[in-house]
Design a protein around this motif. Structure first.
Motif, PDB file in Angstrom:
ATOM      1  N   ALA A 153     -33.013 -42.963  53.318  1.00 17.15           N
ATOM      2  CA  ALA A 153     -32.897 -41.960  52.256  1.00 17.15           C
ATOM      3  C   ALA A 153     -31.923 -40.858  52.658  1.00 17.15           C
ATOM      4  CB  ALA A 153     -34.269 -41.375  51.936  1.00 17.15           C
ATOM      5  N   GLY A 154     -32.011 -40.397  53.898  1.00 19.24           N
ATOM      6  CA  GLY A 154     -31.106 -39.350  54.369  1.00 19.24           C
ATOM      7  C   GLY A 154     -29.659 -39.798  54.362  1.00 19.24           C
ATOM      8  N   ILE A 155     -29.417 -41.049  54.735  1.00 16.89           N
ATOM      9  CA  ILE A 155     -28.056 -41.579  54.737  1.00 16.89           C
ATOM     10  C   ILE A 155     -27.509 -41.657  53.317  1.00 16.89           C
ATOM     11  CG2 ILE A 155     -26.733 -43.699  55.116  1.00 16.89           C
ATOM     12  CD1 ILE A 155     -27.062 -42.031  57.612  1.00 16.89           C
ATOM     13  N   LEU A 156     -28.343 -42.063  52.365  1.00 20.50           N
ATOM     14  CA  LEU A 156     -27.881 -42.118  50.978  1.00 20.50           C
ATOM     15  C   LEU A 156     -27.560 -40.730  50.439  1.00 20.50           C
ATOM     16  CD1 LEU A 156     -30.194 -44.891  49.505  1.00 20.50           C
ATOM     17  CD2 LEU A 156     -27.742 -45.035  49.958  1.00 20.50           C
ATOM     18  N   ARG A 157     -28.357 -39.743  50.808  1.00 13.42           N
ATOM     19  CA  ARG A 157     -28.046 -38.372  50.388  1.00 13.42           C
ATOM     20  C   ARG A 157     -26.707 -37.926  50.966  1.00 13.42           C
ATOM     21  NH1 ARG A 157     -33.721 -37.717  51.171  1.00 13.42           N
ATOM     22  NH2 ARG A 157     -33.385 -36.895  53.270  1.00 13.42           N
ATOM     23  N   ALA A 158     -26.459 -38.273  52.235  1.00 14.50           N
ATOM     24  CA  ALA A 158     -25.189 -37.910  52.869  1.00 14.50           C
ATOM     25  C   ALA A 158     -24.021 -38.620  52.192  1.00 14.50           C
ATOM     26  CB  ALA A 158     -25.234 -38.237  54.358  1.00 14.50           C
ATOM     27  N   CYS A 159     -24.221 -39.883  51.819  1.00 17.25           N
ATOM     28  CA  CYS A 159     -23.161 -40.620  51.124  1.00 17.25           C
ATOM     29  C   CYS A 159     -22.854 -39.975  49.776  1.00 17.25           C
ATOM     30  CB  CYS A 159     -23.583 -42.074  50.915  1.00 17.25           C
ATOM     31  SG  CYS A 159     -23.587 -43.082  52.416  1.00 17.25           S
ATOM     32  N   HIS A 160     -23.901 -39.574  49.070  1.00 17.29           N
ATOM     33  CA  HIS A 160     -23.698 -38.927  47.776  1.00 17.29           C
ATOM     34  C   HIS A 160     -22.878 -37.649  47.936  1.00 17.29           C
ATOM     35  CE1 HIS A 160     -24.628 -37.218  43.827  1.00 17.29           C
ATOM     36  NE2 HIS A 160     -24.960 -38.439  43.458  1.00 17.29           N
ATOM     37  N   GLU A 161     -23.154 -36.897  48.976  1.00 16.02           N
ATOM     38  CA  GLU A 161     -22.432 -35.650  49.242  1.00 16.02           C
ATOM     39  C   GLU A 161     -20.981 -35.902  49.616  1.00 16.02           C
ATOM     40  OE1 GLU A 161     -22.581 -31.899  52.401  1.00 16.02           O
ATOM     41  OE2 GLU A 161     -24.288 -33.255  52.221  1.00 16.02           O
ATOM     42  N   ARG A 162     -20.719 -37.023  50.308  1.00 23.96           N
ATOM     43  CA  ARG A 162     -19.385 -37.275  50.858  1.00 23.96           C
ATOM     44  C   ARG A 162     -18.504 -38.147  49.970  1.00 23.96           C
ATOM     45  NH1 ARG A 162     -17.825 -33.973  55.060  1.00 23.96           N
ATOM     46  NH2 ARG A 162     -19.640 -33.478  56.362  1.00 23.96           N
ATOM     47  N   LEU A 163     -19.060 -38.660  48.873  1.00 26.44           N
ATOM     48  CA  LEU A 163     -18.267 -39.459  47.954  1.00 26.44           C
ATOM     49  C   LEU A 163     -17.755 -38.602  46.799  1.00 26.44           C
ATOM     50  CD1 LEU A 163     -20.304 -42.777  47.657  1.00 26.44           C
ATOM     51  CD2 LEU A 163     -17.892 -42.604  48.320  1.00 26.44           C
ATOM     52  N   GLU A 164     -16.551 -38.909  46.342  1.00 33.13           N
ATOM     53  CA  GLU A 164     -16.054 -38.315  45.115  1.00 33.13           C
ATOM     54  C   GLU A 164     -16.894 -38.814  43.940  1.00 33.13           C
ATOM     55  OE1 GLU A 164     -13.896 -36.059  45.113  1.00 33.13           O
ATOM     56  OE2 GLU A 164     -12.630 -36.305  46.889  1.00 33.13           O
ATOM     57  N   GLN A 165     -16.953 -38.040  42.859  1.00 33.38           N
ATOM     58  CA  GLN A 165     -17.646 -38.501  41.660  1.00 33.38           C
ATOM     59  C   GLN A 165     -17.030 -39.820  41.193  1.00 33.38           C
ATOM     60  OE1 GLN A 165     -20.364 -37.429  40.404  1.00 33.38           O
ATOM     61  NE2 GLN A 165     -20.420 -38.829  38.672  1.00 33.38           N
ATOM     62  N   GLY A 166     -17.879 -40.816  40.955  1.00 35.05           N
ATOM     63  CA  GLY A 166     -17.383 -42.139  40.588  1.00 35.05           C
ATOM     64  C   GLY A 166     -17.010 -42.991  41.776  1.00 35.05           C
ATOM     65  N   GLY A 167     -17.153 -42.437  42.995  1.00 36.06           N
ATOM     66  CA  GLY A 167     -16.832 -43.203  44.196  1.00 36.06           C
ATOM     67  C   GLY A 167     -17.813 -44.342  44.426  1.00 36.06           C
ATOM     68  N   LEU A 168     -17.405 -45.284  45.284  1.00 30.65           N
ATOM     69  CA  LEU A 168     -18.189 -46.492  45.510  1.00 30.65           C
ATOM     70  C   LEU A 168     -18.882 -46.463  46.869  1.00 30.65           C
ATOM     71  CD1 LEU A 168     -15.827 -49.310  44.177  1.00 30.65           C
ATOM     72  CD2 LEU A 168     -17.470 -47.892  42.924  1.00 30.65           C
ATOM     73  N   LEU A 169     -20.107 -46.939  46.877  1.00 30.65           N
ATOM     74  CA  LEU A 169     -20.873 -47.162  48.102  1.00 30.65           C
ATOM     75  C   LEU A 169     -21.083 -48.665  48.222  1.00 30.65           C
ATOM     76  CD1 LEU A 169     -22.730 -46.327  50.494  1.00 30.65           C
ATOM     77  CD2 LEU A 169     -24.573 -46.113  48.804  1.00 30.65           C
ATOM     78  N   VAL A 170     -20.657 -49.237  49.342  1.00 34.53           N
ATOM     79  CA  VAL A 170     -20.736 -50.681  49.554  1.00 34.53           C
ATOM     80  C   VAL A 170     -21.729 -50.956  50.676  1.00 34.53           C
ATOM     81  CG1 VAL A 170     -19.429 -52.776  50.063  1.00 34.53           C
ATOM     82  CG2 VAL A 170     -18.304 -50.853  48.912  1.00 34.53           C
ATOM     83  N   VAL A 171     -22.779 -51.707  50.369  1.00 33.34           N
ATOM     84  CA  VAL A 171     -23.800 -52.042  51.363  1.00 33.34           C
ATOM     85  C   VAL A 171     -23.861 -53.557  51.497  1.00 33.34           C
ATOM     86  CG1 VAL A 171     -26.185 -51.756  52.094  1.00 33.34           C
ATOM     87  CG2 VAL A 171     -25.089 -49.968  50.729  1.00 33.34           C
ATOM     88  N   ASN A 172     -23.485 -54.033  52.674  1.00 33.75           N
ATOM     89  CA  ASN A 172     -23.392 -55.452  53.000  1.00 33.75           C
ATOM     90  C   ASN A 172     -24.379 -55.691  54.143  1.00 33.75           C
ATOM     91  OD1 ASN A 172     -22.576 -57.884  54.231  1.00 33.75           O
ATOM     92  ND2 ASN A 172     -20.583 -57.080  54.879  1.00 33.75           N
ATOM     93  N   LEU A 173     -25.436 -56.476  53.898  1.00 36.93           N
ATOM     94  CA  LEU A 173     -26.505 -56.555  54.902  1.00 36.93           C
ATOM     95  C   LEU A 173     -27.306 -57.841  54.777  1.00 36.93           C
ATOM     96  CD1 LEU A 173     -29.200 -53.893  53.780  1.00 36.93           C
ATOM     97  CD2 LEU A 173     -27.981 -55.484  52.307  1.00 36.93           C
ATOM     98  N   PRO A 174     -28.097 -58.190  55.809  1.00 34.36           N
ATOM     99  CA  PRO A 174     -28.939 -59.395  55.741  1.00 34.36           C
ATOM    100  C   PRO A 174     -29.980 -59.275  54.643  1.00 34.36           C
ATOM    101  CG  PRO A 174     -28.782 -58.574  58.002  1.00 34.36           C
ATOM    102  CD  PRO A 174     -28.205 -57.516  57.113  1.00 34.36           C
ATOM    103  N   SER A 175     -30.278 -60.393  54.001  1.00 35.92           N
ATOM    104  CA  SER A 175     -31.221 -60.413  52.888  1.00 35.92           C
ATOM    105  C   SER A 175     -32.589 -60.938  53.330  1.00 35.92           C
ATOM    106  CB  SER A 175     -30.691 -61.307  51.769  1.00 35.92           C
ATOM    107  OG  SER A 175     -31.663 -61.472  50.752  1.00 35.92           O
ATOM    108  N   SER A 176     -33.632 -60.266  52.856  1.00 36.52           N
ATOM    109  CA  SER A 176     -34.981 -60.736  53.148  1.00 36.52           C
ATOM    110  C   SER A 176     -35.301 -62.038  52.417  1.00 36.52           C
ATOM    111  CB  SER A 176     -36.014 -59.674  52.762  1.00 36.52           C
ATOM    112  OG  SER A 176     -35.953 -59.393  51.374  1.00 36.52           O
ATOM    113  N   ARG A 177     -34.481 -62.423  51.449  1.00 32.53           N
ATOM    114  CA  ARG A 177     -34.687 -63.663  50.703  1.00 32.53           C
ATOM    115  C   ARG A 177     -33.907 -64.836  51.290  1.00 32.53           C
ATOM    116  NH1 ARG A 177     -37.285 -63.057  45.870  1.00 32.53           N
ATOM    117  NH2 ARG A 177     -37.633 -60.910  45.150  1.00 32.53           N
ATOM    118  N   GLY A 178     -33.110 -64.577  52.335  1.00 30.91           N
ATOM    119  CA  GLY A 178     -32.263 -65.620  52.904  1.00 30.91           C
ATOM    120  C   GLY A 178     -33.048 -66.720  53.601  1.00 30.91           C
ATOM    121  N   VAL A 179     -32.453 -67.895  53.671  1.00 29.57           N
ATOM    122  CA  VAL A 179     -33.156 -69.051  54.229  1.00 29.57           C
ATOM    123  C   VAL A 179     -33.447 -68.879  55.715  1.00 29.57           C
ATOM    124  CG1 VAL A 179     -30.984 -70.325  54.646  1.00 29.57           C
ATOM    125  CG2 VAL A 179     -33.156 -71.565  54.425  1.00 29.57           C
ATOM    126  N   PHE A 180     -32.530 -68.284  56.478  1.00 32.12           N
ATOM    127  CA  PHE A 180     -32.774 -68.117  57.911  1.00 32.12           C
ATOM    128  C   PHE A 180     -33.912 -67.134  58.162  1.00 32.12           C
ATOM    129  CE2 PHE A 180     -28.303 -69.659  58.404  1.00 32.12           C
ATOM    130  CZ  PHE A 180     -28.599 -70.772  59.177  1.00 32.12           C
TER     131      PHE A 180
END
Length: 292
Positions: A153-180
């Motif tokens: 939650a704290g990281i998302l708040r920091a991202c919101h503060e550091r992004l321009e309005q309309g800016g993009l946040l990209v989160v690429n991560l392992p999925s809990s639904r993945g087969v492995f």
């Protein structure tokens, strides 16, 4: 998330999971681990062969980063991109090739120093402390990083503060639904904890502390002023470099040939099985929820 805390995605109380350090939200499926990061602690790095890990991951990450940028660049509102936890600087370098003003932050001092020697524009330190006052970006990316950061939650708040309005946040991560990951949970239930602990990177310098899927991650983003505008998957395995990747954890080298053979035999099926990497692209749209 302890039994007295609530889920960061939906506020439901958690349940004990498959290990004493593992908790699961019964409502949205979010998973949390009480595992302690030990970045820049020398003894914690003894378990990991960074040279082999570099060799094992390079082909996979390079191809995935190119595919991610193909999808991302047409949606960017501007050219300034920050890669958080940039590691060896590969994503920053690929982004610069697309004409972006890309730079990264990397907390692992040794990895950051090596990337800088290789010409990658990285700053040492943690996000957002390593940024200058008032510094803002058109996009902030977390490539296999967000799941390692305890205070989501704290990281998302920091991202919101550091992004321009309309800016993009990209989160690429392992999925809990993945087969492995699902297979590792089955093995854990059968009394074989090795794969489950490896999926959480237990005992490594920067273990996983979260497992999300695209749905609960999108729900978390919405609580902090972000709208999910794109969701897709990336491959989690490529045969090239796979053995080095498996053998990079020193204590598991004795079983590396067995694991490698099993993954190679299963490789043709991975295209039709549940994907192990989720990518969610968010747009900054509103003020974060108060106290969220």
């Amino acid at each position: 998330m302890t039994p007295r805390e609530t889920c960061c995605c939906c506020d439901a109380p958690p349940q004990t999971g498959l290990a004493p350090w593992h908790l699961v939200c019964p409502t949205c499926g979010y998973e949390r681990a009480h595992l302690e990061p030990a970045i820049n602690v020398g003894s914690a790095h003894d378990e990991l062969d960074e040279a082999q890990r570099d060799t094992g991951l390079r082909a996979l990450r390079d191809q995935n980063f190119r595919q991610l940028l193909d999808r991302l660049v047409p949606q960017l509102p501007g050219k300034r991109l920050l890669d958080v936890g940039a590691a060896h600087g590969w994503f920053v370098q690929r982004a610069a090739e697309r004409g972006l003003q890309a730079e990264g932050i990397e907390p692992d001092e040794a990895v950051c120093a090596q990337a800088q020697r290789n010409g990658a524009p990285l700053r040492p330190g943690f996000f957002p402390q390593a940024l200058r006052e008032g510094e803002r970006f058109d996009a902030i990316a977390f490539n296999d990083v967000f799941e390692h950061i305890p205070d989501a939650a704290g990281i998302l708040r920091a991202c919101h503060e550091r992004l321009e309005q309309g800016g993009l946040l990209v989160v690429n991560l392992p999925s809990s639904r993945g087969v492995f990951y699902r297979t590792s949970k089955l093995l854990q239930r059968l009394g074989l904890p090795g794969s489950f602990e490896r999926m959480w990177q237990k005992g490594l310098p920067s273990p996983h502390v979260h497992y999300f899927d695209a749905a609960n991650l999108s729900r978390l983003g919405a609580r902090h002023g972000f709208e999910a505008i794109d969701t897709f998957h990336l491959p989690s395995v490529r045969v090239r470099g796979l053995y080095s990747r498996i053998a990079s954890v020193r204590s598991g080298r004795w079983k590396a040939p067995i694991v490698w053979l099993g993954v190679v035999l299963a490789y043709p099926l991975l295209a039709v099985l549940p994907a192990d990497i989720d990518v969610v692209v968010f747009r900054r749209v509103a003020a974060p929820r108060s106290g969220g």
